[in-house]
Design an enzyme around this catalytic site. Sequence first.
Site, mmCIF file in Angstrom:
data_model
loop_
_atom_site.group_PDB
_atom_site.id
_atom_site.type_symbol
_atom_site.label_atom_id
_atom_site.label_comp_id
_atom_site.label_asym_id
_atom_site.label_seq_id
_atom_site.Cartn_x
_atom_site.Cartn_y
_atom_site.Cartn_z
ATOM 1 N N ASP A 1 85.678 -26.057 82.531
ATOM 2 C CA ASP A 1 85.107 -24.484 82.864
ATOM 3 C C ASP A 1 84.458 -23.925 81.557
ATOM 4 O O ASP A 1 84.872 -23.791 80.574
ATOM 5 C CB ASP A 1 87.306 -23.815 82.292
ATOM 6 C CG ASP A 1 87.046 -24.008 84.007
ATOM 7 O OD1 ASP A 1 86.819 -24.869 84.893
ATOM 8 O OD2 ASP A 1 88.579 -24.630 84.227
ATOM 9 N N LYS A 2 84.567 -22.589 81.935
ATOM 10 C CA LYS A 2 83.035 -21.667 81.058
ATOM 11 C C LYS A 2 83.506 -21.612 80.048
ATOM 12 O O LYS A 2 83.126 -21.241 79.004
ATOM 13 C CB LYS A 2 82.792 -20.539 81.980
ATOM 14 C CG LYS A 2 82.100 -18.893 81.225
ATOM 15 C CD LYS A 2 81.727 -18.208 82.238
ATOM 16 C CE LYS A 2 81.529 -17.283 80.858
ATOM 17 N NZ LYS A 2 80.883 -15.993 81.831
#
Length: 347
Positions: free
Chosen positions: A176-177
């Site tokens: 995830d970012k």
Amino acid sequence: MGSSLVIGPSIISTPPLSHPVAEDPDTPVFDEADEPAAEFEQRVCPIGVEYHGARLDHALVALVPELSRNYLQQLVEGGAVLVNGQLARKPSAKVRAGDSLVISLRPTLQSQAFRAEPMVLQTVYEDAHLRVIDKPAGLVVHPAPGNWSGTLLNGLLALDPQAAVLPRAGIVHRLDKDTSGLMVVARSRAAMDALVRQIAAREVHRQYLALAHKPWHGAALRHVDAAVGRDPRQRLRMAVVDLGRDAGKPAQTDFELLANADTHCLLRCTLHTGRTHQIRVHAASIGHPLLADTLYGGSPALGLTRQALHAQRLSFAHPVTQKSVSLESALPPDLSAALVQGGLRYN
């Protein structure tokens, strides 16, 4: 956009039309700031009786068949299509016989996403077949709506000439970012195919460190076996689901207590499957949402404004040599500082 293929409509070469900037960050817009004088192809398409009452995007697909419907929809939403001299904004709008369409074939943000962008990437392992990156929090892995540039893929294309000939620049799994830590990236097609098979067979082993809300109670090791799928009540997030009623996939995570405090706990998370947001969903499902993970019930704390998750360990058999590869990433400064502030000791 090249103009070697012309079907029916006339073509005009003209400077770009002015257009408003979209307020929605996911709506494609066109930025000619780098080349203000660039020319592009513009097509004039009369609507015949056969398309009377058709959706605008359906008519465009028929009139410009060499371009995809998705691409043409982006052009409409980005302000690149005029109907009778008026800006069209909805691909679903109906057209009428006798209407005149003017289409400016500008590159969309998505069509320009797969381009090299130099950036600083920390490589912790590299050979002719693969590279392991220590990804910082805040870096998006793959271009997507709202993030068509500045991603890890863009950085890999600038870092490694071999990435340009591989699907997704060699990316075989994602973080995830706002999750930091280790990611393996292929540098050859043989390695990429083998790594994909290894991941599918659960032969790539990943461990994470997570800082969670609430003190831990009970046994230090807990196995969570709960299917994960799209949240049926809130489609923008994932959830633990009942496979008898909702779509989803089996998911298993081990949580091991490493340190405990009055309001927080430090956990080692071992993935046995790789579902979207799996650790975050499973942690929240057992009453321990991650710090600053507002999507799944967490809140900012101990100075953290991003989800407190770090991909610490990665191990696998080298896809070509079969030698064991085992790597570890130190906690980033923000998580280290949070542990100190929360009175959690971790060696």
